[in-house]
Design a protein around this motif. Structure first.
Motif, short mmCIF file in Angstrom:
data_model
loop_
_atom_site.label_atom_id
_atom_site.label_comp_id
_atom_site.label_asym_id
_atom_site.label_seq_id
_atom_site.Cartn_x
_atom_site.Cartn_y
_atom_site.Cartn_z
N VAL A 161 -51.64 -87.73 24.99
CA VAL A 161 -53.21 -88.01 24.93
C VAL A 161 -53.56 -87.42 26.23
O VAL A 161 -53.03 -88.11 27.36
N GLU A 162 -54.59 -86.54 26.45
CA GLU A 162 -55.07 -86.16 27.65
C GLU A 162 -56.60 -86.08 27.68
O GLU A 162 -57.20 -85.96 26.75
N GLU A 163 -56.88 -86.59 29.20
CA GLU A 163 -58.50 -86.26 29.39
C GLU A 163 -58.73 -84.87 29.07
O GLU A 163 -58.11 -83.87 29.58
N TYR A 164 -59.89 -84.74 28.44
CA TYR A 164 -60.55 -83.46 28.23
C TYR A 164 -61.35 -83.06 29.41
O TYR A 164 -62.19 -83.75 30.04
N ILE A 165 -61.15 -82.02 30.09
CA ILE A 165 -61.92 -81.33 31.23
C ILE A 165 -62.84 -80.35 30.68
O ILE A 165 -62.33 -79.25 30.21
N GLU A 166 -64.07 -80.62 30.82
CA GLU A 166 -65.06 -79.79 30.25
C GLU A 166 -65.13 -78.67 31.28
O GLU A 166 -65.11 -79.16 32.64
N GLY A 167 -65.14 -77.49 30.91
CA GLY A 167 -65.13 -76.43 31.85
C GLY A 167 -64.76 -75.37 31.22
O GLY A 167 -65.03 -74.65 30.11
N ARG A 168 -63.73 -74.43 31.88
CA ARG A 168 -63.26 -73.12 31.66
C ARG A 168 -61.58 -73.11 31.51
O ARG A 168 -61.08 -73.95 32.23
N GLU A 169 -61.14 -72.34 30.80
CA GLU A 169 -59.64 -72.11 30.76
C GLU A 169 -59.21 -71.08 31.68
O GLU A 169 -59.73 -69.96 31.36
N LEU A 170 -58.47 -71.25 32.30
CA LEU A 170 -57.81 -70.30 33.13
C LEU A 170 -55.89 -70.24 33.15
O LEU A 170 -55.46 -71.25 32.57
N THR A 171 -55.77 -69.08 33.07
CA THR A 171 -54.21 -69.17 33.44
C THR A 171 -53.56 -67.99 34.42
O THR A 171 -54.33 -67.10 35.00
N VAL A 172 -52.30 -68.44 35.02
CA VAL A 172 -51.75 -67.47 36.03
C VAL A 172 -50.53 -67.23 35.69
O VAL A 172 -49.74 -68.05 35.28
N ALA A 173 -50.15 -66.04 35.53
CA ALA A 173 -48.66 -65.68 35.50
C ALA A 173 -47.90 -65.37 36.85
O ALA A 173 -48.42 -65.07 37.78
N VAL A 174 -46.43 -65.87 36.70
CA VAL A 174 -45.96 -65.70 37.95
C VAL A 174 -44.71 -65.04 37.52
O VAL A 174 -43.99 -65.31 36.57
N ALA A 209 -60.27 -63.36 36.74
CA ALA A 209 -61.43 -64.16 36.60
C ALA A 209 -62.58 -64.12 37.58
O ALA A 209 -62.44 -63.92 38.69
N ASP A 210 -63.72 -64.26 37.15
CA ASP A 210 -64.95 -64.44 37.72
C ASP A 210 -65.21 -65.73 38.50
O ASP A 210 -65.88 -66.66 37.89
N ILE A 211 -64.38 -66.09 39.33
CA ILE A 211 -64.44 -67.31 39.64
C ILE A 211 -64.53 -67.38 41.60
O ILE A 211 -64.18 -66.12 42.05
N PRO A 212 -65.01 -68.27 42.14
CA PRO A 212 -64.81 -68.00 43.68
C PRO A 212 -63.63 -67.61 44.19
O PRO A 212 -62.48 -67.94 43.68
N ALA A 213 -63.55 -66.76 45.22
CA ALA A 213 -62.05 -66.35 45.86
C ALA A 213 -61.44 -67.63 46.41
O ALA A 213 -60.04 -67.68 46.15
N ASN A 214 -61.81 -68.67 46.75
CA ASN A 214 -61.03 -69.95 46.93
C ASN A 214 -60.41 -70.52 46.06
O ASN A 214 -59.34 -71.12 45.98
N VAL A 215 -61.15 -70.75 44.65
CA VAL A 215 -60.74 -71.12 43.63
C VAL A 215 -59.29 -70.22 43.01
O VAL A 215 -58.50 -70.92 42.73
N ALA A 216 -59.60 -69.05 42.93
CA ALA A 216 -58.67 -67.98 42.66
C ALA A 216 -57.27 -68.33 43.55
O ALA A 216 -56.10 -68.15 42.79
N GLU A 217 -57.44 -68.44 44.62
CA GLU A 217 -56.28 -68.58 45.58
C GLU A 217 -55.69 -69.79 45.43
O GLU A 217 -54.35 -69.96 45.53
N ASP A 218 -56.53 -71.04 44.96
CA ASP A 218 -55.94 -72.24 44.70
C ASP A 218 -55.15 -72.42 43.70
O ASP A 218 -54.02 -72.82 43.48
N ALA A 219 -55.76 -71.59 42.59
CA ALA A 219 -55.03 -71.48 41.22
C ALA A 219 -53.71 -70.87 41.38
O ALA A 219 -52.64 -71.18 40.75
N LYS A 220 -53.58 -69.74 41.99
CA LYS A 220 -52.43 -68.96 42.41
C LYS A 220 -51.40 -69.90 43.15
O LYS A 220 -50.24 -69.92 42.75
N ARG A 221 -51.97 -70.61 44.29
CA ARG A 221 -51.06 -71.59 44.83
C ARG A 221 -50.65 -72.84 44.07
O ARG A 221 -49.20 -73.03 44.23
N GLU A 256 -67.16 -78.78 38.34
CA GLU A 256 -67.33 -78.84 39.60
C GLU A 256 -66.34 -78.06 40.24
O GLU A 256 -65.93 -78.13 41.55
N ASN A 257 -65.74 -76.95 39.91
CA ASN A 257 -64.76 -76.00 40.29
C ASN A 257 -63.38 -76.97 40.78
O ASN A 257 -62.85 -76.30 41.61
#
Length: 337
Positions: free
Chosen positions: A207-220, A255-267, A291-292
């Motif tokens: 059972v998981e908290e639902y996070i309202e927002g957007r779906e993202l994915t990162v391949a490594v 993805a059309d997201i702020p650059a810092n969010v994209a970098e955080d996602a990849k990190r 809230e990004n």
């Protein structure tokens, strides 16, 4: 190279596996490799021409359960066969079940056979969503709040605990399934019991908290985190049908997201990849809150390779064509196993 593709299997993601394997077969055949594709549910040789497209729902669960009773025996026979022993590498086109949870990987390791994707530990950890969440917590990768229940616990007691600890909407899903099989977005109390029962058909319950927002994915791939993809399903809910039906979902890469969010996602993706001890390639899924803020959902150690799959889309965004991606994955198997 002389390659063998393990395809199909008996998990609920069987159809997706067959589609992924057919795409890999074509790319590698076109590249001049000698390819044999085997349906691991039966041990039979197959070709892409014999396969149907992925449907809008998972295969019949009862039929798969019956076939799975012989799965380990089939794998043991295959691994002992000359065609597998003489292969330069095994491309694991499998998704879910024994093919992705570390059991097959352990058999291949014991036989000293090279294969694509992660090893035993990472495969087992990633398939068990609760265990991977515990790893995320220990290495500073944010993940939604959650509860875990054994599938044989009283569903009434589970529902009561959920209501006391969570607000609606929330997510209920099997702890050891992929492709959103058995997953429910529960919007209010009347939907709770059915969602618990649905998840329990497949495995223990997360059972998981639902996070309202957007779906993202990162391949490594190797040591490189590829561009972030945003997933925008038509209905707003990325279920099995939207994953595998062309036109049902829009993908934006990068993805059309702020650059810092994209970098955080990849990190975070690379942290999760390393923390789980993945190798070769994997895909890490996230929710991005209003809230990004990023929340890591899970690691997929054998992500899809179909026409609608995400790893090939991310690779293409940095100039890596599908056949080059598959070659890279095979090279990583040769170098790391």
């Amino acid at each position: 190279m002389n390659l063998v593709i393990f395809a199909g299997g008996t998990s609920s993601e069987r159809d997706v596996s067959l589609a992924s394997s057919a795409a890999v077969y074509k790319a590698m055949t076109d590249a001049g490799h000698s390819i044999t594709m085997i349906d691991t549910a039966s041990g039979e040789f197959i070709t892409p021409e014999t396969l149907a497209q992925v449907g809008t729902a998972p295969p019949d669960r009862i039929a798969l359960k019956k076939a799975s009773e012989k799965q380990l025996a089939v794998y043991s026979q295959l691994i002992g066969s000359d065609i597998v022993k003489k292969a330069d590498a095994i491309f694991l086109g499998l998704h879910g079940g024994i093919g992705e949870n570390g059991k097959l990987q352990s058999l291949l390791d014991l036989a000293n056979i090279r294969y694509t994707g992660s090893g035993v530990l990472a495969s087992a950890l990633a398939m068990n969503k609760v265990m991977s969440k515990r790893v995320f917590g220990s290495i500073g990768v944010p993940t939604p709040q959650y509860l875990f229940f054994k599938r044989n616990e009283s569903h009434t007691k589970i529902a009561s605990r959920i209501e006391s600890d969570f607000s609606f909407p929330l997510i209920i899903k099997p702890n050891e399934e992929g492709s959103t099989v058995g997953l429910s977005l529960v919007k209010d109390r009347p939907e709770l019991t059915a969602a618990i029962g649905k998840a329990a058909q497949y495995s223990d319950i997360l059972v998981e908290e639902y996070i309202e927002g957007r779906e993202l994915t990162v391949a490594v791939v190797g040591d490189q985190a590829l561009p972030v993809i945003e997933i925008i399903p038509q209905s707003g809910f990325y279920d099995y049908e939207h994953k595998y039906t062309k036109g049902k979902t829009q993908y934006v890469c990068p993805a059309d997201i702020p650059a810092n969010v994209a970098e955080d996602a990849k990190r975070f993706a690379k942290q999760a990849f390393d923390g789980i001890n993945c190798r070769g390639y994997a895909r890490i899924d996230f929710r991005l809150s209003l809230e990004n803020k990023l929340y890591c959902l899970e690691v997929n150690t054998l992500p899809g390779m179909t026409a609608t799959s995400l790893v090939p889309k991310a690779a293409k965004a940095v100039g890596i064509e599908f056949d080059q991606l598959i070659e890279k994955i095979i090279q990583l198997a040769s170098a790391e196993t």
